[in-house]
Design an enzyme around this catalytic site. Structure first.
Site, PDB file in Angstrom:
ATOM      1  N   GLY A   1      -0.458   7.113   1.489  1.00  0.00           N
ATOM      2  CA  GLY A   1       0.079   8.464   1.632  1.00  0.00           C
ATOM      3  C   GLY A   1      -0.586   9.243   2.754  1.00  0.00           C
ATOM      4  O   GLY A   1      -0.668  10.471   2.708  1.00  0.00           O
TER       5      GLY A   1
ATOM      6  N   LYS B   1       5.592   3.649  17.248  1.00  0.00           N
ATOM      7  CA  LYS B   1       5.433   2.512  16.337  1.00  0.00           C
ATOM      8  C   LYS B   1       6.664   2.426  15.464  1.00  0.00           C
ATOM      9  O   LYS B   1       6.986   3.357  14.724  1.00  0.00           O
ATOM     10  CB  LYS B   1       4.175   2.683  15.493  1.00  0.00           C
ATOM     11  CG  LYS B   1       3.933   1.528  14.537  1.00  0.00           C
ATOM     12  CD  LYS B   1       2.540   1.571  13.978  1.00  0.00           C
ATOM     13  CE  LYS B   1       2.305   0.462  12.974  1.00  0.00           C
ATOM     14  NZ  LYS B   1       0.928   0.502  12.448  1.00  0.00           N
TER      15      LYS B   1
ATOM     16  N   THR C   1       4.874  -1.408   7.938  1.00  0.00           N
ATOM     17  CA  THR C   1       5.066  -2.205   6.722  1.00  0.00           C
ATOM     18  C   THR C   1       6.511  -2.160   6.220  1.00  0.00           C
ATOM     19  O   THR C   1       7.262  -1.244   6.530  1.00  0.00           O
ATOM     20  CB  THR C   1       4.141  -1.701   5.612  1.00  0.00           C
ATOM     21  OG1 THR C   1       4.335  -0.300   5.469  1.00  0.00           O
ATOM     22  CG2 THR C   1       2.692  -1.994   5.948  1.00  0.00           C
TER      23      THR C   1
ATOM     24  N   CYS D   1       5.951   5.372   8.871  1.00  0.00           N
ATOM     25  CA  CYS D   1       5.231   5.204   7.598  1.00  0.00           C
ATOM     26  C   CYS D   1       6.231   5.264   6.451  1.00  0.00           C
ATOM     27  O   CYS D   1       6.918   6.272   6.282  1.00  0.00           O
ATOM     28  CB  CYS D   1       4.171   6.274   7.398  1.00  0.00           C
ATOM     29  SG  CYS D   1       3.335   6.071   5.815  1.00  0.00           S
TER      30      CYS D   1
ATOM     31  N   ASN E   1       3.446   7.513  15.149  1.00  0.00           N
ATOM     32  CA  ASN E   1       3.831   6.910  13.868  1.00  0.00           C
ATOM     33  C   ASN E   1       5.123   7.555  13.386  1.00  0.00           C
ATOM     34  O   ASN E   1       5.114   8.651  12.834  1.00  0.00           O
ATOM     35  CB  ASN E   1       2.690   7.102  12.858  1.00  0.00           C
ATOM     36  CG  ASN E   1       2.970   6.405  11.539  1.00  0.00           C
ATOM     37  OD1 ASN E   1       4.079   5.915  11.317  1.00  0.00           O
ATOM     38  ND2 ASN E   1       1.993   6.378  10.673  1.00  0.00           N
TER      39      ASN E   1
ATOM     40  N   ASN F   1       0.832  -1.197   0.000  1.00  0.00           N
ATOM     41  CA  ASN F   1       0.000   0.000   0.000  1.00  0.00           C
ATOM     42  C   ASN F   1       0.861   1.239   0.000  1.00  0.00           C
ATOM     43  O   ASN F   1       1.963   1.249   0.561  1.00  0.00           O
ATOM     44  CB  ASN F   1      -0.974   0.007   1.192  1.00  0.00           C
ATOM     45  CG  ASN F   1      -0.380   0.679   2.426  1.00  0.00           C
ATOM     46  OD1 ASN F   1      -0.378   1.903   2.539  1.00  0.00           O
ATOM     47  ND2 ASN F   1       0.159  -0.129   3.328  1.00  0.00           N
TER      48      ASN F   1
HETATM   49  C1  LIG Z   1      -3.777   0.185   3.703  1.00  0.00           C
HETATM   50  C2  LIG Z   1      -2.891   0.328   4.917  1.00  0.00           C
HETATM   51  C3  LIG Z   1      -2.797   1.566   5.553  1.00  0.00           C
HETATM   52  C4  LIG Z   1      -1.996   1.737   6.673  1.00  0.00           C
HETATM   53  N1  LIG Z   1      -1.950   2.956   7.288  1.00  0.00           N
HETATM   54  C5  LIG Z   1      -1.210   3.098   8.434  1.00  0.00           C
HETATM   55  C6  LIG Z   1      -1.213   4.330   9.160  1.00  0.00           C
HETATM   56  O1  LIG Z   1      -1.925   5.283   8.812  1.00  0.00           O
HETATM   57  N2  LIG Z   1      -0.437   4.416  10.269  1.00  0.00           N
HETATM   58  C7  LIG Z   1       0.326   3.364  10.707  1.00  0.00           C
HETATM   59  O2  LIG Z   1       1.007   3.498  11.716  1.00  0.00           O
HETATM   60  N3  LIG Z   1       0.331   2.178  10.051  1.00  0.00           N
HETATM   61  C8  LIG Z   1      -0.419   2.030   8.936  1.00  0.00           C
HETATM   62  N4  LIG Z   1      -0.427   0.808   8.282  1.00  0.00           N
HETATM   63  C9  LIG Z   1       0.381  -0.305   8.823  1.00  0.00           C
HETATM   64  C10 LIG Z   1      -0.464  -1.232   9.692  1.00  0.00           C
HETATM   65  O3  LIG Z   1      -0.994  -0.563  10.802  1.00  0.00           O
HETATM   66  C11 LIG Z   1       0.357  -2.438  10.156  1.00  0.00           C
HETATM   67  O4  LIG Z   1       1.466  -1.964  10.879  1.00  0.00           O
HETATM   68  C12 LIG Z   1       0.870  -3.293   9.005  1.00  0.00           C
HETATM   69  O5  LIG Z   1      -0.085  -3.347   7.964  1.00  0.00           O
HETATM   70  C13 LIG Z   1       1.218  -4.729   9.412  1.00  0.00           C
HETATM   71  O6  LIG Z   1       0.085  -5.405   9.926  1.00  0.00           O
HETATM   72  P1  LIG Z   1      -0.853  -6.380   9.018  1.00  0.00           P
HETATM   73  O7  LIG Z   1       0.049  -7.309   8.281  1.00  0.00           O
HETATM   74  O8  LIG Z   1      -1.771  -7.048  10.002  1.00  0.00           O
HETATM   75  O9  LIG Z   1      -1.593  -5.490   8.080  1.00  0.00           O
HETATM   76  C14 LIG Z   1      -1.239   0.633   7.162  1.00  0.00           C
HETATM   77  C15 LIG Z   1      -1.343  -0.601   6.520  1.00  0.00           C
HETATM   78  C16 LIG Z   1      -2.148  -0.779   5.416  1.00  0.00           C
HETATM   79  C17 LIG Z   1      -2.241  -2.131   4.769  1.00  0.00           C
END
Ligand SMILES: Cc1cc2nc3c(=O)[nH]c(=O)nc-3n(C[C@H](O)[C@H](O)[C@H](O)COP(=O)(O)O)c2cc1C
Lengths: 274, 312
Positions: B71, B164, B192, B129, B126, B68
């Site tokens: 942004g 985080k 991620t 990101c 955060n 993803n």
């Molecule tokens: C579409 C999407 C948007 C995300 N937006 C944020 C965000 O705004 N802030 C953040 O700290 N992590 C964000 N993440 C990361 C997730 O919170 C998480 O750390 C990461 O996806 C790993 O967990 P998962 O495998 O269960 O998705 C986002 C992940 C995805 C897939």
């Protein structure tokens, strides 16, 4: 409120080498579905593909006594998920979440309803046509495709009493060329005093062109946008489209919960990625 | 059976938190998921001001995962407090607000504003990101940067502060230590993994942003290893995440050292995953006669099962 149904595949009717109509037993979804809404379908039991795919609800299936039985989706084999769905056999089970999204707003007589479909964009129009006919509204379908072999399911609309105008890009059926040509001609032939609303679904360039035609004739026009979606519930912000708010300011707007149906004048077409 | 866990001073009814960016502002799900039954809701990352985010396509699927590059589209902290927080409060959600800034002052200001708002339970910082150039990640990829932003936010609020961490560093445990020394109440990881995917027919990147963050089951083993490393480096509670899709995955993270977990991508696939995970955790607790779930945290058994039969 959406429900998730582990739906049995009732049938998968192949219409051609790439189109099929997949019927799913999902009474809980069929009961609440409104025209233009969609479901999120898991195309495999495993993790590749991982995410569900959005599909317009094509038809509502009913038992002989009229009680809701399930839904169908109109599937075109394009990528991995849609290929898996094309190959699915009756008896398999698919996780099906819905109904989702903002539905069409069907008009009442004396307003005319003109539906404009391009290719797989036919998907949301059976349920809309049913809702319109039930209100006594006169319905016309303008249906365009590359070639005659890509025009499917016209008899469903004929049985409902929908008038149909067809175009193909290769001229193998109906008016040769794009659907905007017969649509423009027909719009010019209708007096301005006759109220009319357009409903559009198809490839982005086609929807953009139709929105332009509608605007030039001063006709209201609803479009159903098909975007890549992650969740279908407003959680991920993947499916955004550039849409103006009430004050005319464009924002990235989630097509899963604020759409998929939008007033065409809200869309910033030159910024819409396809 | 007691499924509650403590993240510093904050006790939550169970260890399952909806991951930031994967659950909107929580209110989108209020009619389909009982928000009060979750351990918590981490809302979409918020800046002070609204942001439109990146041009689509913003996601692309990869085997057992997805990239993803959203942004950090968001409505900004003020609209969040006015428009979303009242409903979260009414639904009795435990709210983790994920905050993003380009400067330390912005993080501090966000923390102050949120401390005055009724219904915020913790601040997730955060600094990880991978999808935007400015701010955030530049703190998360530098040890002094992590220390400075965490300690500044620590001084600005009484709410639990949870930085985080990004997995896109060589030694994630050193960042956990920097966070601990700076006064963090807990850490969450992982965000991620920076990744990319290319359409070979057109030779174009599949994401408009070219690169994006990999999430989902594909990353889970790496995330588990990182939680394990951090567990050995710090005493802080750890909120583990990365690819959790089943109850077994939750338990794996807890055994590696997590006190609680977040679930993101898997909740896209199954928005009703929460009750299934809880059922699976309860079944495990019965099977292993565990009364208090938090006893499981960090119980990895690494004693040798076989004698080394040859010297290496
Ligand atoms: C579409 C999407 C948007 C995300 N937006 C944020 C965000 O705004 N802030 C953040 O700290 N992590 C964000 N993440 C990361 C997730 O919170 C998480 O750390 C990461 O996806 C790993 O967990 P998962 O495998 O269960 O998705 C986002 C992940 C995805 C897939």
């Amino acid at each position: 409120m959406p429900v998730d149904v582990d739906a049995a595949v009732i049938s998968n009717t192949r219409l051609s080498d790439d189109y099929s109509v997949l019927a799913l037993a999902a009474p809980a979804i069929a009961t609440h579905a409104l025209p233009g809404q969609f479901v999120m379908l898991k195309t495999s039991r495993g993790r590749d593909p991982l995410l569900r795919r959005p599909f317009s609800i094509f038809q509502i299936l009913r038992h002989d006594d009229g009680s809701p039985r399930g839904v169908t989706v109109f599937n075109k084999r394009i990528g991995k998920g849609t290929s898996l769905l094309y190959d699915v056999e009756a008896g398999a089970r698919l996780e099906c979440l819905g109904p989702l999204g903002r539905p069409f707003d069907p008009v009442d007589p004396p307003v005319l309803a003109w539906m404009v479909a391009g290719g797989v964009g036919l998907a949301p129009f059976v349920t809309l046509a049913e809702a319109l006919i039930a209100r006594g509204t006169a319905v016309t379908l303008f249906y365009g495709a590359r070639r005659a072999a890509d025009l499917h399911c016209a008899p469903i609309f004929e049985r409902l009493g929908v008038s149909i105008a067809v175009s193909t890009e290769d001229g193998s059926r109906g008016t040769p060329g794009l659907i905007t040509a017969p649509l423009s001609t027909a719009l010019s032939a209708i007096p301005a005093s006759q109220p009319l609303r357009l409903y559009v679904c198809g490839p982005t360039p086609m929807m953009r062109a139709v929105a332009g035609v509608a605007a030039s004739h001063g006709r209201p026009c609803d479009v159903s946008l098909e975007q890549v979606m992650g969740c279908g519930l407003g959680g991920c912000y993947s499916c955004v489209v550039p849409a103006r708010d009430a004050g005319g300011v464009p924002h990235h707007t989630r097509s899963c919960i604020d759409g998929p149906v939008f007033d065409a004048t809200r869309i910033v077409w030159e910024a819409l990625v396809h | 059976m007691d499924l509650s866990v403590a993240i510093g001073s904050l006790r939550i009814p169970n260890p399952l938190i909806a991951a930031s960016g994967c659950f909107g502002y929580g209110v989108e799900y209020a009619d389909s998921v009982d928000l009060s039954s979750l351990g918590g809701v981490a809302v979409k990352g918020l800046f002070l001001a609204p942001r439109e985010g990146h041009v689509p396509p913003r996601i692309v699927e990869t085997p057992s995962g997805m990239l993803n590059a959203i942004g950090l589209q968001g409505i900004g902290v003020h609209r969040f407090i006015d428009e979303k927080l009242p409903e979260l409060r009414e639904r009795k959600a435990t709210v983790f607000v994920n905050i993003c800034g380009t400067t330390i002052d912005e993080y501090v200001e966000l923390a102050r504003i949120l401390s005055d708002a009724d219904g915020v339970h913790a601040i997730e910082l955060n600094i990880s990101c991978p999808n935007i150039k400015e701010g955030g990640i530049t703190f998360g990829c530098s040890l002094p940067g992590t220390h400075n932003v965490v300690s500044a936010v620590r001084r600005a609020t009484r709410l639990p502060v949870i930085p985080k961490l990004t997995p896109n560093v060589t030694d994630v445990a050193s960042f956990a230590r920097a966070a601990e020394e700076a006064g963090a109440d807990a850490i969450s990881l992982v965000n991620t993994f920076l990744a990319m995917a290319i359409d070979v027919e057109t030779r174009r990147p599949k994401l408009t942003n070219i690169v994006g963050g990999l999430s989902g089951p594909a990353i889970r083993p790496i995330a588990v290893r990182m939680v394990y490393e951090c567990r050995q480096a710090v005493k802080l509670p750890i909120i583990g995440m990365g690819g959790i899709a089943t109850a077994e995955d939750v338990l794996e993270f807890m055994i590696a050292g997590a006190t609680a977990v977040q679930v993101g991508t898997a909740s896209f696939v199954d928005p009703f995953i929460w009750t299934k995970l809880l059922d699976g955790i309860r079944a495990y607790m019965r099977r292993h006669r565990i009364e208090t779930l938090s006893d499981l945290t960090g119980t990895l058994d690494t004693t040798a099962r076989h004698k080394a039969w040859i010297s290496s």
